[in-house]
Enzyme design. Sequence first.
Site, PDB file in Angstrom:
ATOM      1  N   ASP A   8       0.849  -1.233  -0.008  1.00 54.49           N
ATOM      2  CA  ASP A   8       0.047  -0.134  -0.080  1.00 54.49           C
ATOM      3  C   ASP A   8       0.932   1.507  -0.117  1.00 54.49           C
ATOM      4  OD1 ASP A   8      -2.341   1.693   0.517  1.00 54.49           O
ATOM      5  OD2 ASP A   8      -1.895   1.504   2.678  1.00 54.49           O
ATOM      6  N   ASP A  10      -0.023   5.194   1.069  1.00 52.21           N
ATOM      7  CA  ASP A  10      -0.336   6.244   2.254  1.00 52.21           C
ATOM      8  C   ASP A  10      -0.281   5.347   3.593  1.00 52.21           C
ATOM      9  OD1 ASP A  10      -0.351   8.473   0.356  1.00 52.21           O
ATOM     10  OD2 ASP A  10      -2.376   7.543  -0.241  1.00 52.21           O
ATOM     11  N   GLN A  54      -6.614   5.911  -4.649  1.00 56.19           N
ATOM     12  CA  GLN A  54      -6.622   7.408  -4.915  1.00 56.19           C
ATOM     13  C   GLN A  54      -7.950   8.033  -5.260  1.00 56.19           C
ATOM     14  OE1 GLN A  54      -3.902   8.947  -3.986  1.00 56.19           O
ATOM     15  NE2 GLN A  54      -2.804   7.320  -3.368  1.00 56.19           N
ATOM     16  N   CYS A 102     -11.632  -2.022  -9.055  1.00 52.62           N
ATOM     17  CA  CYS A 102     -10.055  -1.830  -8.714  1.00 52.62           C
ATOM     18  C   CYS A 102     -10.083  -1.271  -7.253  1.00 52.62           C
ATOM     19  CB  CYS A 102      -9.518  -1.081 -10.006  1.00 52.62           C
ATOM     20  SG  CYS A 102      -9.926   0.505 -10.508  1.00 52.62           S
TER      21      CYS A 102
HETATM   22 MG   LIG Z   1      -2.862   3.118   3.607  1.00 45.61          MG
HETATM   23 ZN   LIG Z   2     -11.221   2.028  -9.213  1.00 44.40          ZN
END
Ligand SMILES: [Mg+2]
Ligand SMILES: [Zn+2]
Length: 162
Positions: A8, A10, A54, A102
């Site tokens: 991952d 962040d 995001q 996704c």
């Molecule tokens: Mg994270």
């Molecule tokens: Zn997506």
Amino acid sequence: MNKAVFLDRDGVINRKGSGYYVFREEEFFLNKGVSDALKYFISKGYLLIIITNQGGIAKGIYTTTHLEKLHNYMIQKLKAFDIVLTDIYYCPHHPDVSQCLCRKPGTLLFEQAIAKYKIDPKGSFMIGDSQIDIQAADKMKIKGILLPTNGNMMDIIEAGKI
Ligand SMILES: [Mg+2]
Ligand SMILES: [Zn+2]
């Protein structure tokens, strides 16, 4: 077949604050232990693949251009430590705006990476700081490892988990 450490972004690679999206270079700081941990994974033959949600893009807070610029910045920062990421996958959607397959815990980005890089899920890992990271990994039969947000990945290595 290759093996990979899926990561991952962040809260794992870079510092995650609360209540905002990181899309500016001046807000991007590598977490402690990241360079040593990634170097260790490379030395053990793992591909390094970032999979990141995001949703700020769908919400109009930043654009894919901002994100790709930030990712180039991250790539350069890691290159200074001789670390080369295999690939970065991101979901630009957000359920408030549009549905998709996704966004983690969805698995589409994992499926794409596994197909492209011929990765064996068995023997691969996913390191994330959220349960959704672990849920996505579980669906793919990838071993999920939960890291505290902004935790030190070297702790995982020192504990012998990878
Ligand atoms: Mg994270
Ligand atoms: Zn997506």
